[in-house]
Design an enzyme around this catalytic site. Sequence first.
Site, PDB file in Angstrom:
ATOM      1  N   CYS A   4     -81.274 -26.848  64.433  1.00 29.10           N
ATOM      2  CA  CYS A   4     -82.641 -27.362  64.452  1.00 29.10           C
ATOM      3  C   CYS A   4     -83.354 -26.959  65.749  1.00 29.10           C
ATOM      4  CB  CYS A   4     -82.624 -28.877  64.236  1.00 29.10           C
ATOM      5  SG  CYS A   4     -84.254 -29.523  63.776  1.00 29.10           S
ATOM      6  N   GLU A  26     -74.860 -30.759  59.337  1.00 29.04           N
ATOM      7  CA  GLU A  26     -74.076 -31.993  59.505  1.00 29.04           C
ATOM      8  C   GLU A  26     -74.591 -33.115  58.617  1.00 29.04           C
ATOM      9  OE1 GLU A  26     -77.620 -33.166  61.702  1.00 29.04           O
ATOM     10  OE2 GLU A  26     -76.555 -31.276  61.426  1.00 29.04           O
ATOM     11  N   HIS A  49     -79.934 -28.845  58.976  1.00 22.37           N
ATOM     12  CA  HIS A  49     -78.894 -29.731  59.503  1.00 22.37           C
ATOM     13  C   HIS A  49     -77.631 -29.652  58.639  1.00 22.37           C
ATOM     14  CE1 HIS A  49     -81.026 -32.118  62.634  1.00 22.37           C
ATOM     15  NE2 HIS A  49     -82.081 -31.708  61.966  1.00 22.37           N
TER      16      HIS A  49
END
Length: 975
Positions: free
Chosen positions: A219, A305, A303
């Site tokens: 990001c 994650e 993202h």
Amino acid sequence: GYPESLTDPSYHAQLLVLTYPLVGNYGVPDEEDRDEYGLPRWIESSRIWASGLVVGEVSTHACHWRARLSLGSWLEKYGVPGLCGVDTRALTCRLRAGVTLGRIVRGLPPFGPLPSLSDPNARNLVAEVSTKETKIYNPTGEITILVIDCGLKLNQIRCLVKRNMKVVLVPWNHKLDPKDYDGLFISNGPGDPEMCRTVVENIRNVINSNIIKPIFGICLGHQLLSTAIGCKTYKMSYGNRGHNLPCTHSSTKRCFMTSQNHGFAVDANSLPKNWEVLFTNENDMTNEGIIHKTLPFFSVQFHPEHTAGPTDLECLFDIFVNAVKCYKNGKTCVVNDMITEELKYAPCAYERPKKVLILGSGGLSIGQAGEFDYSGSQGVKAMKEEKIQTVLINPNIATVQTSKGLADKVYFLPITPEYVEQVIKAERPTGILLTFGGQTALNCGVELQKSKIFEKYNVSVLGTPIQSIIDTEDRKIFAEKINAIGEKVAPSAAVQTVEEALAAANQIGYPVMARAAFSLGGLGSGFANNEDELKTLAHQALSHSDQLIIDKSLKGWKEVEYEVVRDAYDNCITVCNMENVDPLGIHTGESIVVAPSQTLSNREYYMLRNTAIKVIRHFGIVGECNIQYALNPNSEEFYIIEVNARLSRSSALASKATGYPLAYVAAKLALGIPLPDIKNSVTGVTTACFEPSLDYCVVKIPRWDLAKFNRVSTKIGSSMKSVGEVMSIGRNFEEAFQKALRMVDENVNGFDPYVKKVNENELQEPTDKRMFVLAAALREGYSVEKLYDLTKIDCWFLEKFKNIIYYYKDLESVSHGSITYEILKKAKQIGFSDKQIAVAIKSTELAVRKLREEYHITPFVKQIDTVAAEWPASTNYLYLTYNGSNHDLDFPGDYIMVLGSGVYRIGSSVEFDWCAVGCLREVRQQGKKTIMINYNPETVSTDYDMSDRLYFEEISFEVVMDIYNIENPEGVILS
């Protein structure tokens, strides 16, 4: 995902607007709950970072088993203001033209002088959110990852430490020395990357160092790495924020769903030598990742994650860790090759057919009705677009698909192996579609495969391989294949005789469910509490099939399903997720269904989504299918109930609920066309490889015609009895639910407590009228807890039902002369019709309508656009709501309005859909634009390209007049 989003430091100094109107449904879990790594389990930092929250409706009751606080209480705890009652769709339309500065002001206008707004992007927001001291996680990890905290989400640490990394978290401006770590990770964060010159310079020094260590940015970390190598960044007008943004990997061309939150982007045209694009956003073609050709440096804008969001690309952490290990051991590696190796997929060779045979579903029956006319018509249309000759077999003369102008040839013959073989012999098709004609076509296809007819005439089964169909239909094979990938089906046994059934039930333990394999609509299924009941069921089921499944009873659990699409290149998405209001034990076709699910947490939603994609890939399904789950209402335990490797009634519902044409896309995929290459037919510019965003609530209710038969049981259960279904749309659950009840039966006013009397037996053993018994019970003062014990309907839904009944009682205490604007507006917002209000206040429908018009309380027209207003769309799917502040489109007034036939019932079925389609086509051929009003999701007339405007609305005096007044059409066709 609102607990995760609100605690994401990237939202620092931002007012967060959630496009989905119903928020807070599952409350907020325990903030102090820690995982095995000592990290907070449910939130992404130590506090709420968003400056404020704007939603359509906030749920005041936190009914989820993990909930410790309501969303409102949690915001209050941190002093964060929240705003509800806002038309968030209208606000999104405003914001997509360019994000704006704003403030939340308490009180009523006019306001006194307010200080000027300052742009938070002019501040160094990263410095405000970054850790002030170095922290170490998993100190005994095998290699050391230095993490630059620019506003890090805790799940990034979790993704590293669970791979046995030692994580050293440092402030944003920490001086970097490659000797201090094995790998460098640059986190996400808020604000303008231009404000972070210090960290950019630090990264640049590391990149230019003689010591090469892998670097991974996410990001803002992606923008900082890009800036450090000399790329330019720019501010986007709107940005990309959400959990369903499609990104394509440059080398493999595979597309993945990603979670994103950013207002700045990297200019891919400014990439220096030896760097290349890694991922690209399929919607706006902005850059989503860069990578060095030879050195271990890469970053992504999204993202991986997740939390909240999909886990599709968490594997990038594995690649980063493996690269770090490689360099630590004195070896080199090319990260780009590692990513390509991980993501590549070798598809089977597809030979494009010249002529395709499509099997229809035959005569209408319970469990197999107009929805297969819709799916078959879509299949024919998709083939014609690809200039492939089509041959259709369907003896049902009342269907649209057998009409002139669709298929090139139509055979009105039984869909049996003998007749299908004769057609194959005469027509010599090179391909066949089996998944567009329901269970009838599927069973016929399986028989043709077993008898080697396809092999004899060299006919390819298009889309899902025939073996995959057999694997999902044969319950014994299905259970074995599910267990092979570490997933679970309910304890069960496949048997062929009554004696074997009794033995299996004794081993599993009563109560059990018995159901026939290869059957339609749960035919021959039911629950047995003892041997006598099972004997009866087994005899009945074995008369329909030669295989009987004995399952452990999970009656009372939640039932959830996902519609999944996968292409031949392993691009896989979930298009729609739905939740049954009724608990497990009632066939999905008999149940009230809501889309999207209302009571699942982010963790539960993505847990089931991940499993759905894993299962569908394992079976090798190509096209569309659905997967059904049983979810324990008090834990995260779940079982897979079944996979339908074909289009179904749920597919038609999901298509209309989301605006995503599942059957059309499935037909294209069956030809080997990659999913990213198919355009979203609603927006016309974005890809079909995406997961639709819903900013409304959809409710489906079945219709039964049991009163037409003598001595028939009115109990509903695992075997279908319903003959049709309706689909309603609203901006809250109450609005959609009450609309749907009126659609099912025009003689019903809504959630009426006077239709039936309280009967606890009917609450425990559901009948076709259970909802009205529930309404009566709420009026009699039954508590939500008591009703949950009786019905096992989730308390969130029961609270919503209670809202309606309590407001009904409030209306009954008001006379026509004293009803205020606020009272009338609230009644309309929770789905009360004029007639329903009139009965409550002892007035007339026309008098209430006149009063409503005097108060200027009229509905607003909203679009079903698949993208929650975040992208401009030319969609013709529309609905009315009183929970809005403006219309989504203009009304030129030059349309012809056509009224559809509504819900299928005995005596009024698919033949009237055929009439409506013929009418629409003729009117358009005359050069006129059309408006269709219909609420039946199974029909072809509600297809996205059948009319110029389509209202999924009630066909009642009130609603038709409202639409007439809004649209001012040239004329109306009623016949």
